[in-house]
Write a protein that holds these residues in place. Structure first.
Motif, short mmCIF file in Angstrom:
data_model
loop_
_atom_site.label_atom_id
_atom_site.label_comp_id
_atom_site.label_asym_id
_atom_site.label_seq_id
_atom_site.Cartn_x
_atom_site.Cartn_y
_atom_site.Cartn_z
N LEU A 128 61.41 47.36 61.26
CA LEU A 128 62.45 48.35 61.49
C LEU A 128 63.64 48.14 60.55
O LEU A 128 64.21 49.09 60.02
N ARG A 129 64.03 46.88 60.35
CA ARG A 129 65.16 46.60 59.45
C ARG A 129 64.87 47.08 58.03
O ARG A 129 65.70 47.75 57.41
N GLN A 130 63.68 46.74 57.51
CA GLN A 130 63.34 47.13 56.15
C GLN A 130 63.14 48.63 56.04
O GLN A 130 63.53 49.25 55.03
N PHE A 131 62.56 49.25 57.05
CA PHE A 131 62.32 50.69 56.98
C PHE A 131 63.63 51.46 56.99
O PHE A 131 63.76 52.50 56.32
N ARG A 132 64.62 50.99 57.72
CA ARG A 132 65.92 51.66 57.71
C ARG A 132 66.54 51.62 56.31
O ARG A 132 67.12 52.63 55.86
N ARG A 133 66.46 50.49 55.65
CA ARG A 133 67.00 50.41 54.29
C ARG A 133 66.23 51.32 53.34
O ARG A 133 66.82 51.99 52.48
N ASP A 134 64.90 51.34 53.48
CA ASP A 134 64.09 52.18 52.58
C ASP A 134 64.37 53.67 52.81
O ASP A 134 64.51 54.43 51.85
N ILE A 135 64.44 54.07 54.06
CA ILE A 135 64.61 55.49 54.33
C ILE A 135 66.01 55.95 53.95
O ILE A 135 66.22 57.12 53.58
N THR A 136 66.99 55.04 53.98
CA THR A 136 68.34 55.41 53.52
C THR A 136 68.33 55.72 52.03
O THR A 136 68.95 56.69 51.58
N ILE A 167 62.33 52.61 46.08
CA ILE A 167 62.08 51.44 46.91
C ILE A 167 60.90 50.66 46.33
O ILE A 167 60.23 51.12 45.40
N LYS A 168 60.62 49.50 46.89
CA LYS A 168 59.63 48.60 46.31
C LYS A 168 58.22 49.17 46.34
O LYS A 168 57.36 48.74 45.58
N HIS A 169 57.95 50.15 47.23
CA HIS A 169 56.61 50.76 47.26
C HIS A 169 56.27 51.46 45.94
O HIS A 169 55.09 51.62 45.61
N PHE A 170 57.28 51.87 45.20
CA PHE A 170 57.07 52.63 43.97
C PHE A 170 57.32 51.78 42.72
O PHE A 170 57.45 52.33 41.63
N TRP A 171 57.41 50.49 42.89
CA TRP A 171 57.56 49.59 41.74
C TRP A 171 56.20 49.05 41.33
O TRP A 171 55.32 48.83 42.16
N THR A 172 56.07 48.80 40.03
CA THR A 172 54.86 48.12 39.55
C THR A 172 54.96 46.63 39.91
O THR A 172 56.06 46.14 40.23
N PRO A 173 53.85 45.89 39.89
CA PRO A 173 53.93 44.45 40.20
C PRO A 173 54.90 43.70 39.30
O PRO A 173 55.63 42.80 39.77
N LYS A 174 54.95 44.05 38.02
CA LYS A 174 55.89 43.38 37.12
C LYS A 174 57.33 43.76 37.47
O LYS A 174 58.24 42.91 37.43
N GLN A 175 57.55 45.03 37.82
CA GLN A 175 58.89 45.46 38.20
C GLN A 175 59.36 44.76 39.47
O GLN A 175 60.55 44.45 39.59
N GLN A 176 58.48 44.52 40.39
CA GLN A 176 58.88 43.84 41.63
C GLN A 176 59.44 42.45 41.33
O GLN A 176 60.48 42.06 41.89
N ILE A 177 58.79 41.72 40.44
CA ILE A 177 59.29 40.38 40.09
C ILE A 177 60.59 40.49 39.30
O ILE A 177 61.58 39.78 39.58
N ASP A 178 60.63 41.38 38.31
CA ASP A 178 61.83 41.51 37.47
C ASP A 178 63.03 41.99 38.27
O ASP A 178 64.14 41.46 38.12
N PHE A 179 62.82 42.98 39.14
CA PHE A 179 63.94 43.53 39.90
C PHE A 179 64.47 42.53 40.93
O PHE A 179 65.69 42.46 41.16
#
Length: 362
Positions: A128-136, A167-179
């Motif tokens: 719930l905590r993470q979903f609230r941040r994502d949906i915002t 949000i992180k669902h739309f990042w590539t694996p490399k972007q997740q580490i870099d970001f």
């Protein structure tokens, strides 16, 4: 003459069997149809309307999958870079939709059984905590795409600024580490400012022993020594009253703390204070639920996510070290609840300042 009569008789006798007349044929057909086979049936099967609808839907789904497969092969062959972005975008939508359904199921269960947020399990609270941040973040994109033809500009902005807008669902694996590295770098920039603010308020502390402990702790941090759990717990009284209590913090101090927790500092002071209190309370509730669950029950990804939320850049650290660090964090956090229920509420809202000291371990 006699031979011809014999031939004629044989023909008359057997011809009636081989080629029966129309009357005999009709009687045979009536007898067979009435006794053995019954009425003649059509060879075509007539399905019910419901079966017809199901077969039509199945046909449409099969054709759609075939067309979608051809489309994917066309994109991967002629536009490989765009195909990668397209695949990540579609998978991100699926994951976001799955998160929304799970969050709705959790909220429905809370409403039916009158369950509060802090009474949920650790995984449900974290979801719930993470979903609230994502949906915002998603709502912000939806708002700026409302004007006519603005959606084309939004797609361009998402492509140019994926870290800020997606949000992180739309990042590539490399972007997740870099970001995550970039965010942690932004978080570390505020650590020196927090330490300077602590050193500035040391003369304002009335207790001489607490002044000495806080000075010694700041010196250790300057030298690069990681503070132990008992060093931090010895200073809990400093952060319950003036000048380091949450209700006594200055605006600059609250902004530095907000940047350290990846919260926006560009808000009026009352909103900054309220958001810090809320965020601190949520982390404390998560810590209690995690202590109840046990760190050993978490997967490797869940351990790294929990450490990153609490200030450790776990993207380049081994899982065993992350579990050790998280266990030490819980040792401090679970010691803040006090011995009576009356002590729990104030410690929840004021515990963040000495929990933030733990961030210098990262």
């Amino acid at each position: 003459m006699a031979l011809s009569r014999v031939c004629w008789a044989r023909t008359a006798l057997w011809g009636s069997v081989v080629t029966p007349g129309p009357l005999v044929t009709r009687r045979l057909q009536l007898g067979r149809s009435g006794l053995t086979w019954g009425a003649p049936r059509s060879s075509k099967l007539h399905l019910s309307p419901k079966a017809d609808v199901k077969s039509l839907i199945s046909y449409v789904v099969t054709k759609t999958k075939a067309i979608n497969g051809k489309y994917h092969r066309f994109l991967s062959r002629h536009f490989p870079r765009f195909y990668v972005l397209y695949t990540i975008f579609m998978k991100g939508l699926q994951m976001l939709w799955a998160d929304a359904k799970k969050a709705r199921r959790i909220k429905t269960n809370m409403w039916k059984h009158n369950i509060k947020f802090h009474q949920l399990s650790y995984r449900e609270m974290e979801h719930l905590r993470q979903f609230r941040r994502d949906i915002t973040k998603c709502l912000f994109l939806g708002i700026i795409s409302i004007p006519p033809f603005a959606n084309y500009l939004v797609f361009l902005l998402m492509y140019l600024f994926p870290r800020q807008l997606l949000i992180k669902h739309f990042w590539t694996p490399k972007q997740q580490i870099d970001f995550l590295d970039i965010y942690h770098g932004l978080r570390k920039q505020s650590h020196s400012e927090i330490l300077s603010n602590l050193e500035m308020v040391i003369p304002l502390i009335s207790d001489a022993g607490l002044r000495w402990h806080l000075t010694d702790l700041c010196n250790k941090i300057h030298k690069g020594t990681h503070p132990a759990a008992h060093d931090i717990l010895a200073l809990r009284e400093c952060f319950c009253n003036h000048p380091l209590g949450m209700n006594h913090l200055q605006t600059l101090q609250m902004k530095a703390l907000s940047r350290a927790m990846l919260l926006t500092p560009h808000l009026p002071p009352p909103f900054l204070r309220h958001r810090l209190k809320t965020h601190t309370t949520v982390i404390h509730q998560l810590d209690r639920a995690l202590a109840k669950l046990g760190i050993g029950q978490l997967t490797a990804q869940e351990v790294k996510s929990a450490c990153y939320l609490r200030g450790l850049n776990s993207t380049h650290i081994a899982e065993d070290r992350c579990r050790t660090w998280l266990g030490e964090w819980l040792q401090i956090s679970c010691s803040l609840k006090g011995k009576t229920a009356s002590m729990v509420i104030p410690l929840k809202s004021k515990s963040f300042l000495y929990l933030i000291l733990r961030k210098f371990w990262s």
